[in-house]
Motif scaffolding. Structure first.
Motif, PDB file in Angstrom:
ATOM      1  N   ARG A 289       0.826  -1.205   0.000  1.00 53.39           N
ATOM      2  CA  ARG A 289       0.000   0.000   0.000  1.00 53.39           C
ATOM      3  C   ARG A 289       0.860   1.255   0.000  1.00 53.39           C
ATOM      4  O   ARG A 289       0.605   2.214  -0.754  1.00 53.39           O
ATOM      5  CB  ARG A 289      -0.918  -0.024   1.222  1.00 53.39           C
ATOM      6  CG  ARG A 289      -1.882   1.161   1.306  1.00 53.39           C
ATOM      7  CD  ARG A 289      -2.587   1.148   2.647  1.00 53.39           C
ATOM      8  NE  ARG A 289      -1.605   1.212   3.732  1.00 53.39           N
ATOM      9  CZ  ARG A 289      -1.884   0.938   5.000  1.00 53.39           C
ATOM     10  NH1 ARG A 289      -3.106   0.551   5.352  1.00 53.39           N
ATOM     11  NH2 ARG A 289      -0.943   1.038   5.934  1.00 53.39           N
ATOM     12  N   ASP A 290       1.903   1.295   0.829  1.00 54.55           N
ATOM     13  CA  ASP A 290       2.792   2.465   0.865  1.00 54.55           C
ATOM     14  C   ASP A 290       3.526   2.626  -0.457  1.00 54.55           C
ATOM     15  O   ASP A 290       3.722   3.752  -0.944  1.00 54.55           O
ATOM     16  CB  ASP A 290       3.796   2.321   2.008  1.00 54.55           C
ATOM     17  CG  ASP A 290       3.126   2.325   3.371  1.00 54.55           C
ATOM     18  OD1 ASP A 290       1.982   2.815   3.465  1.00 54.55           O
ATOM     19  OD2 ASP A 290       3.752   1.828   4.348  1.00 54.55           O
ATOM     20  N   PHE A 291       3.940   1.500  -1.037  1.00 52.10           N
ATOM     21  CA  PHE A 291       4.630   1.558  -2.334  1.00 52.10           C
ATOM     22  C   PHE A 291       3.706   2.106  -3.415  1.00 52.10           C
ATOM     23  O   PHE A 291       4.124   2.936  -4.242  1.00 52.10           O
ATOM     24  CB  PHE A 291       5.123   0.152  -2.705  1.00 52.10           C
ATOM     25  CG  PHE A 291       5.726   0.053  -4.067  1.00 52.10           C
ATOM     26  CD1 PHE A 291       7.039   0.440  -4.289  1.00 52.10           C
ATOM     27  CD2 PHE A 291       4.986  -0.432  -5.145  1.00 52.10           C
ATOM     28  CE1 PHE A 291       7.594   0.337  -5.560  1.00 52.10           C
ATOM     29  CE2 PHE A 291       5.537  -0.532  -6.407  1.00 52.10           C
ATOM     30  CZ  PHE A 291       6.861  -0.144  -6.617  1.00 52.10           C
ATOM     31  N   LEU A 297       2.163   2.862  -8.711  1.00 52.91           N
ATOM     32  CA  LEU A 297       2.203   1.508  -9.266  1.00 52.91           C
ATOM     33  C   LEU A 297       1.485   0.558  -8.306  1.00 52.91           C
ATOM     34  O   LEU A 297       1.687   0.625  -7.093  1.00 52.91           O
ATOM     35  CB  LEU A 297       3.649   1.027  -9.453  1.00 52.91           C
ATOM     36  CG  LEU A 297       4.428   1.611 -10.630  1.00 52.91           C
ATOM     37  CD1 LEU A 297       5.876   1.117 -10.596  1.00 52.91           C
ATOM     38  CD2 LEU A 297       3.789   1.227 -11.956  1.00 52.91           C
ATOM     39  N   THR A 298       0.667  -0.318  -8.846  1.00 55.69           N
ATOM     40  CA  THR A 298      -0.027  -1.318  -8.028  1.00 55.69           C
ATOM     41  C   THR A 298       0.497  -2.697  -8.426  1.00 55.69           C
ATOM     42  O   THR A 298       0.153  -3.222  -9.485  1.00 55.69           O
ATOM     43  CB  THR A 298      -1.544  -1.248  -8.249  1.00 55.69           C
ATOM     44  OG1 THR A 298      -2.014   0.065  -7.921  1.00 55.69           O
ATOM     45  CG2 THR A 298      -2.252  -2.274  -7.377  1.00 55.69           C
ATOM     46  N   PRO A 299       1.346  -3.271  -7.609  1.00 58.16           N
ATOM     47  CA  PRO A 299       1.920  -4.564  -7.967  1.00 58.16           C
ATOM     48  C   PRO A 299       0.863  -5.658  -8.025  1.00 58.16           C
ATOM     49  O   PRO A 299      -0.130  -5.642  -7.288  1.00 58.16           O
ATOM     50  CB  PRO A 299       2.929  -4.835  -6.832  1.00 58.16           C
ATOM     51  CG  PRO A 299       3.200  -3.492  -6.230  1.00 58.16           C
ATOM     52  CD  PRO A 299       1.925  -2.722  -6.375  1.00 58.16           C
ATOM     53  N   ASP A 300       1.084  -6.601  -8.916  1.00 57.71           N
ATOM     54  CA  ASP A 300       0.259  -7.813  -8.986  1.00 57.71           C
ATOM     55  C   ASP A 300       0.808  -8.769  -7.925  1.00 57.71           C
ATOM     56  O   ASP A 300       1.844  -9.404  -8.115  1.00 57.71           O
ATOM     57  CB  ASP A 300       0.346  -8.429 -10.376  1.00 57.71           C
ATOM     58  CG  ASP A 300      -0.495  -9.700 -10.500  1.00 57.71           C
ATOM     59  OD1 ASP A 300      -1.301  -9.963  -9.577  1.00 57.71           O
ATOM     60  OD2 ASP A 300      -0.314 -10.435 -11.487  1.00 57.71           O
ATOM     61  N   CYS A 301       0.113  -8.876  -6.801  1.00 57.18           N
ATOM     62  CA  CYS A 301       0.655  -9.569  -5.631  1.00 57.18           C
ATOM     63  C   CYS A 301      -0.176 -10.805  -5.305  1.00 57.18           C
ATOM     64  O   CYS A 301      -1.407 -10.731  -5.200  1.00 57.18           O
ATOM     65  CB  CYS A 301       0.679  -8.610  -4.438  1.00 57.18           C
ATOM     66  SG  CYS A 301       1.373  -9.334  -2.954  1.00 57.18           S
ATOM     67  N   LYS A 302       0.503 -11.950  -5.142  1.00 55.68           N
ATOM     68  CA  LYS A 302      -0.146 -13.197  -4.752  1.00 55.68           C
ATOM     69  C   LYS A 302       0.652 -13.829  -3.617  1.00 55.68           C
ATOM     70  O   LYS A 302       1.863 -14.053  -3.753  1.00 55.68           O
ATOM     71  CB  LYS A 302      -0.224 -14.161  -5.938  1.00 55.68           C
ATOM     72  CG  LYS A 302      -1.093 -13.660  -7.087  1.00 55.68           C
ATOM     73  CD  LYS A 302      -1.116 -14.660  -8.232  1.00 55.68           C
ATOM     74  CE  LYS A 302      -1.965 -14.154  -9.381  1.00 55.68           C
ATOM     75  NZ  LYS A 302      -1.997 -15.110 -10.525  1.00 55.68           N
TER      76      LYS A 302
END
Length: 416
Positions: A289-291, A297-302
């Motif tokens: 969220r901070d990044f 940029l919204t990382p694709d996170c799994k």
């Protein structure tokens, strides 16, 4: 030699028990033959023998030999003073117990042999005196021969019994002293391990401080230097070109904001526990969220964890991911970021990939952050791999074993 340790106190109590039995044998049990010596000599011998056991010789070998010789002299004293002989074997056992605390195996066996020989000599004198006394009081020859035969059999039985008793005492005292030595070695090993852990912790702390110092020098110092230049330009142009000076002031303000973010990030990195009681999934969620707020940029996170991890593993993964995202925001110029964290085959697998401008890892000689990530992974028995080329993005893979760190509990998979 101090005798305050628990194992040595046990041997001291055993000595006191044998001394008490010696007093009973020497003063209360009537002798087989009339004794010419005063019973006070027996009492004095036992008391002196007991007082000698309060403190054993420390290091000098000659003092130990003299001490043992005095003990054997007291054991043999009844044989030369015509006093009661019953307490002598018990004092011999005490001498063997003390010798085990002063000498090594060879010395212990020598003292035990001397005590055994002294016992045989005393028993021989006692049996001989008994036979002579009964013959003196008028026993006929056949009865005297029978007495001599019975006495010889008794002497043999006593010799065998005392030999077994000496062997048992040697084995018992050796077992007690071995247990004490094991405790001491364990305590020393524990202290060495504690000191080693402190040195490792101090070394890790020093490395982390060095990394933070370099980060501050490279990022915060650069931002403050650029801000100073912008302010100087604004001051020079302010009288003649207000619009240009305003642009310089806005850029200086932006640089100040970036410097403040660098300070906040450095302070956050210095925290001892970055998770602060949160689960690894929640901590990574906050980091993402901070990044996103800082880079748009919204990382694709799994994230899919089948096993809970210890704070050590969780902190290492968090710091590695934090450093990777920081490098992406500062250097990569990426538009897409992918993050995967999952557990499989008792290992924790982390993958961070971006489509930025990339670089040659072997040419990055000043990348202290990459070195820190690699050290965090290898410190836990894991591996760290980075794959990157110019204009081809960057791929970071981290594998950390969690065989020794897991609790056989499972948590549901989480997707952020």
């Amino acid at each position: 030699m101090s005798r305050s340790l628990p194992s040595l106190r046990l041997l001291l109590y055993l000595e006191w028990l044998l001394l008490g039995m010696s007093l009973l044998a020497g003063l209360l049990i009537p002798p087989i033959y009339p004794s010419q010596a005063s019973p006070w000599l027996t009492l004095l011998s036992i008391v002196v023998f007991g007082v000698m056991g309060l403190r054993l010789p420390r290091s000098s070998f000659s003092h130990k030999v003299i001490y043992t010789a005095v003990e054997l002299a007291i054991v043999l004293l009844p044989a030369f003073t015509n006093s009661h002989l019953r307490f002598a074997p018990l004092l011999g056992l005490i001498a063997v117990i003390r010798s085990c605390q002063m000498f090594k195996l060879q010395g212990r066996l020598i003292v035990a042999s001397l005590v055994y020989v002294s016992y045989l000599y005393i028993v021989f004198l006692r049996s001989r005196t008994t036979v002579l006394f009964r013959m003196h009081v008028g026993q006929e020859r056949p009865f005297a021969e029978q007495i001599a035969t019975n006495t010889a059999n008794l002497l043999l039985n006593n010799a065998i019994s005392f030999a077994l008793t000496l062997t048992f005492v040697l084995l018992l005292v050796n077992a007690v002293l071995s247990e004490r030595r094991s405790r001491q070695e364990l305590a020393i090993a524990h202290e060495q391990l504690r000191q080693y852990a402190l040195r490792i912790e101090n070394q890790a702390t020093l490395q982390e401080r060095n990394r933070i110092a370099r980060e501050i020098h490279d990022s915060l110092g650069h931002a403050l230097t650029a801000q100073t230049i912008q302010l100087e330009n604004a001051l020079l142009l302010l009288p003649s070109n207000v619009d240009q000076a305003t642009d310089f002031l806005k850029q200086a303000k932006q640089l100040a904001y970036q410097a403040l973010q660098e300070v906040s990030r450095s302070v956050a990195t210095l925290r001892a526990d970055p998770l602060r009681g949160k689960s690894l999934e929640n901590a990574i969620h906050n980091l993402i969220r901070d990044f996103s707020s800082a880079t748009t940029l919204t990382p694709d996170c799994k994230i899919s964890l089948g096993y809970p991890v210890t704070p050590e593993v969780g902190t290492a993964i968090y710091r590695i991911l934090q450093e990777a995202l920081t490098n992406i925001s500062k250097h990569s110029e990426a538009t897409q970021v992918m993050l995967q964290l999952h557990s499989q085959d008792r290992k924790l697998h982390l993958l961070v990939e971006d489509n930025g401008k990339g670089f040659y890892p072997e040419q990055n000689t000043t990348g202290f952050g990459l070195q820190g990530m690699r050290e965090r992974a290898t410190a836990l028995g894991g591996s760290f791999h980075i794959i990157s080329e110019p204009q081809k993005g960057c791929r970071i893979q981290v594998n950390i074993p969690i065989i020794d760190y897991t609790i056989v509990n499972s948590e549901p998979a989480t997707k952020i």
